[in-house]
Design a protein around this motif. Structure first.
Motif, PDB file in Angstrom:
ATOM      1  N   GLU A 149      -8.421  25.123   2.529  1.00 20.93           N
ATOM      2  CA  GLU A 149      -8.933  26.235   3.332  1.00 20.93           C
ATOM      3  C   GLU A 149     -10.335  26.656   2.912  1.00 20.93           C
ATOM      4  O   GLU A 149     -11.187  26.952   3.748  1.00 20.93           O
ATOM      5  CB  GLU A 149      -7.985  27.439   3.247  1.00 20.93           C
ATOM      6  N   LYS A 150     -10.574  26.716   1.603  1.00 19.36           N
ATOM      7  CA  LYS A 150     -11.891  27.155   1.125  1.00 19.36           C
ATOM      8  C   LYS A 150     -12.988  26.238   1.640  1.00 19.36           C
ATOM      9  O   LYS A 150     -14.055  26.684   2.059  1.00 19.36           O
ATOM     10  CB  LYS A 150     -11.911  27.201  -0.405  1.00 19.36           C
ATOM     11  N   GLU A 151     -12.721  24.926   1.609  1.00 22.09           N
ATOM     12  CA  GLU A 151     -13.713  23.966   2.094  1.00 22.09           C
ATOM     13  C   GLU A 151     -13.835  24.040   3.608  1.00 22.09           C
ATOM     14  O   GLU A 151     -14.927  23.913   4.172  1.00 22.09           O
ATOM     15  CB  GLU A 151     -13.325  22.552   1.660  1.00 22.09           C
ATOM     16  N   ALA A 152     -12.718  24.256   4.281  1.00 29.94           N
ATOM     17  CA  ALA A 152     -12.755  24.416   5.738  1.00 29.94           C
ATOM     18  C   ALA A 152     -13.577  25.644   6.121  1.00 29.94           C
ATOM     19  O   ALA A 152     -14.307  25.631   7.123  1.00 29.94           O
ATOM     20  CB  ALA A 152     -11.332  24.542   6.287  1.00 29.94           C
ATOM     21  N   ALA A 153     -13.489  26.703   5.321  1.00 28.25           N
ATOM     22  CA  ALA A 153     -14.265  27.919   5.584  1.00 28.25           C
ATOM     23  C   ALA A 153     -15.758  27.639   5.479  1.00 28.25           C
ATOM     24  O   ALA A 153     -16.557  28.089   6.315  1.00 28.25           O
ATOM     25  CB  ALA A 153     -13.852  29.026   4.614  1.00 28.25           C
ATOM     26  N   ASN A 172      -8.231  20.383  13.245  1.00 32.08           N
ATOM     27  CA  ASN A 172      -8.289  19.062  12.615  1.00 32.08           C
ATOM     28  C   ASN A 172      -8.548  19.178  11.105  1.00 32.08           C
ATOM     29  O   ASN A 172      -7.913  18.497  10.299  1.00 32.08           O
ATOM     30  CB  ASN A 172      -9.403  18.245  13.285  1.00 32.08           C
ATOM     31  N   LEU A 173      -9.467  20.061  10.723  1.00 30.11           N
ATOM     32  CA  LEU A 173      -9.772  20.256   9.306  1.00 30.11           C
ATOM     33  C   LEU A 173      -8.552  20.740   8.526  1.00 30.11           C
ATOM     34  O   LEU A 173      -8.273  20.275   7.418  1.00 30.11           O
ATOM     35  CB  LEU A 173     -10.909  21.278   9.158  1.00 30.11           C
ATOM     36  N   ALA A 182      -6.254  32.115   8.615  1.00 28.74           N
ATOM     37  CA  ALA A 182      -6.655  30.825   9.178  1.00 28.74           C
ATOM     38  C   ALA A 182      -5.959  30.577  10.511  1.00 28.74           C
ATOM     39  O   ALA A 182      -6.590  30.146  11.495  1.00 28.74           O
ATOM     40  CB  ALA A 182      -6.335  29.702   8.198  1.00 28.74           C
ATOM     41  N   ILE A 183      -4.670  30.854  10.566  1.00 31.55           N
ATOM     42  CA  ILE A 183      -3.892  30.649  11.788  1.00 31.55           C
ATOM     43  C   ILE A 183      -4.420  31.531  12.917  1.00 31.55           C
ATOM     44  O   ILE A 183      -4.590  31.092  14.061  1.00 31.55           O
ATOM     45  CB  ILE A 183      -2.398  30.944  11.532  1.00 31.55           C
TER      46      ILE A 183
END
Length: 527
Positions: free
Chosen positions: A169-173, A260-261, A303-304
């Motif tokens: 999640e941190k990288e997706a952010a 996707n991420l 995130a959701i």
């Protein structure tokens, strides 16, 4: 999924002409002094308009040269949306200046293809943002158009997804924040990308920290009467199929990429055809069921919620790029927290951060020094920044410093942002800050743009580089006689006309009518 084209009647999101006059960035003048009045004040205002960025820079660079006069073309790097991309080395500036050149065959019969090509050129000329790939210049030669971009040496986001699958999640952010920032910049220029997908975002370098938006060939202004809708079906918003074409469509595309991420899976089945994707995209029940996959993936509620709100069928309820950046998900995974982690685990980044902070500690001095330079020297520095500051390795701290200040990720700095920066760092706001700000806000619109900031803080190593200075001198010496005179400046700044003798007077600030290469280089070293 392939790009598809749908011809439909279109109802487009748009602003009125009145709103655009009020809200769009004014490129008509460069620096309008608030206190200037009378004939002398008018000439002072005109002299500042010499270096109005967008028109001035691209006009200067369009000086009749051919691509191979300036660049050595190297290996093929890949295929873009409308052409082949090659590595290019600048012949004058040396090995530290590499670029990407997109070679595009012009179509004599397909007017739509030619329109898309010009869309990309004009879109990139208008956009100046750390997360948008920079168009340095272009060459129109016979059957081909050559677009010269800053070189991005990292993988695109699609390649990363294929190699790594699901990301934390941190990288997706971090990834989504940069994608949304680039789109926010587009939308604030009344323009949409309209082909948001992982392939159209590429990392600046192999460390995969800075993400850039590319391929703006499908970008267009928000306006009515578009006849043809283009995009990639797996990321196209459902309303596009019915002719509603606005910024909300980019939000849907971001939601599909975000899905996707977070899951490592595409939103639509990967082998599904375009017509079947269209049916599913318009099926509200199917989309809701697909989003339930997020709840079974151990993700945070933030995130959701963000993905769900980016992929709402009602486009009026869908988050805009600006709204999405304010979502609690980005508070949960803050940019400050990500930067601290990088500093802790990456010594190179820690040193870069230290150098960026040093620039910020001396920001007023940088701004004041830049504003005090003669117009011609500022024009030369602006050209330097445009040609090299986006890729010049010695300008990395300057680029990092801008990112630290740009809290709204808009690509422009306001006085309020600078004041907030000082207040949050516990440092008194400098007394001369507003005056210094005005000296760098060259078009006097209340914002310091990315290129203005890079120009004002360009390192001495770049300003005093002999090859770099020589290249800028040659750009300004339009008739190539070894001197810069008023007629050269008139061609560069006014397309041949010296309005009210302003070019002559601007040159008179630093010489007696003709500026030789030797004198120019000495002035640049002193600046």
């Amino acid at each position: 999924m392939r790009r598809v084209s749908y011809v439909v009647p279109v109802i487009a999101w748009c602003r009125t002409d009145k709103d655009q006059r009020l809200r769009c960035q004014d490129f008509g003048g460069f620096h309008r002094f608030r206190t200037a009045s009378g004939p002398d004040g008018e000439k002072q205002k005109l002299s500042q308009r010499l270096i109005q960025h967008t028109d001035f820079v691209y006009r200067c660079l369009s000086n009749g040269q051919q691509l191979e006069d300036v660049f050595t073309i190297g290996k093929e790097l890949g295929l873009g949306a409308f052409g082949t991309i090659y590595l290019a080395q600048h012949k004058v500036l040396g090995p530290g200046f590499k670029f990407a050149v997109k070679k595009i065959r012009k179509s004599e019969t397909d007017s739509k293809l030619q329109e898309l090509l010009m869309n990309e050129i004009h879109a990139l000329m208008d956009l100046d943002h750390p997360n948008v790939v920079k168009l340095v210049r272009y060459f129109d030669e016979g059957s081909y158009m050559y677009l010269v971009f800053e070189l991005c040496e990292g993988p695109d986001l699609q390649t990363r997804l294929e190699q790594e699958g699901r990301v934390e999640e941190k990288e997706a952010a971090t990834t989504m924040r940069q994608m949304l920032a680039a789109l926010k910049c587009c939308h604030e220029h009344y323009m949409g990308h309209f082909d948001v997908k992982p392939e159209n975002f590429i990392y600046r370098s192999t460390d995969m920290t800075k993400l850039k938006m590319i391929d703006l060939g499908l970008a267009s202004r928000f306006k009515k009467s578009r006849k043809e809708i283009r995009g990639t079906s797996a990321y196209m918003a459902p309303e596009i199929y019915d002719g509603f074409f606005g910024p909300e469509a980019d939000s849907w595309g971001c939601g599909a990429v975000f899905f996707n991420l977070l899951t490592g899976k595409p939103f639509f089945p990967p082998m599904m055809g375009d017509d079947d994707i269209k049916i599913l995209a318009k099926d509200r029940k199917w989309v809701r069921n697909r989003l339930r996959v997020l709840r079974d993936s151990g993700l945070s509620k933030e995130a959701i919620d963000l993905v769900s709100r980016l992929m709402r069928h009602d486009r009026h309820l869908r988050l805009t790029a600006r709204e999405a950046l304010q979502h609690p998900f980005f508070t949960l995974h803050s940019e400050k927290e990500a930067a601290e982690a990088l500093r802790k685990h990456n010594p190179e980044y820690a040193e870069l951060d230290r150098e960026a902070q040093e620039i910020l500690d001396n920001l007023v001095e940088h701004f004041t020094d830049f504003a005090a330079q003669p117009v011609l020297i500022r024009a030369a520095v602006l050209l330097m920044a445009h040609v090299g500051a986006y890729s010049f390795k010695h300008a990395r701290p300057q680029r990092a410093a801008f990112t630290k200040l740009d809290r709204t990720v808009s690509g422009g700095l306001s006085m309020e942002e600078l004041e907030s920066f000082y207040e949050e760092s516990g440092t008194p706001v400098p007394e001369m800050l507003e005056t210094a700000f005005s000296g760098v806000d060259l078009d006097d619109d209340g914002y310091i743009t990315y290129i203005e900031f890079l120009s004002a803080t360009l390192p001495r190593k770049a300003r005093g580089d002999r090859n770099f200075c020589r290249r800028v001198f040659e750009i300004l010496d339009r008739n190539r006689d070894g001197f810069i005179d008023a007629s050269d400046l008139a061609q560069a700044f006014y397309s041949g006309k010296d309005e009210k003798g302003v070019c002559s007077e601007s040159l008179a600030e630093i010489c007696d009518g003709q500026l030789s290469w030797k004198d120019f280089f000495e002035l640049m070293q002193k600046s």
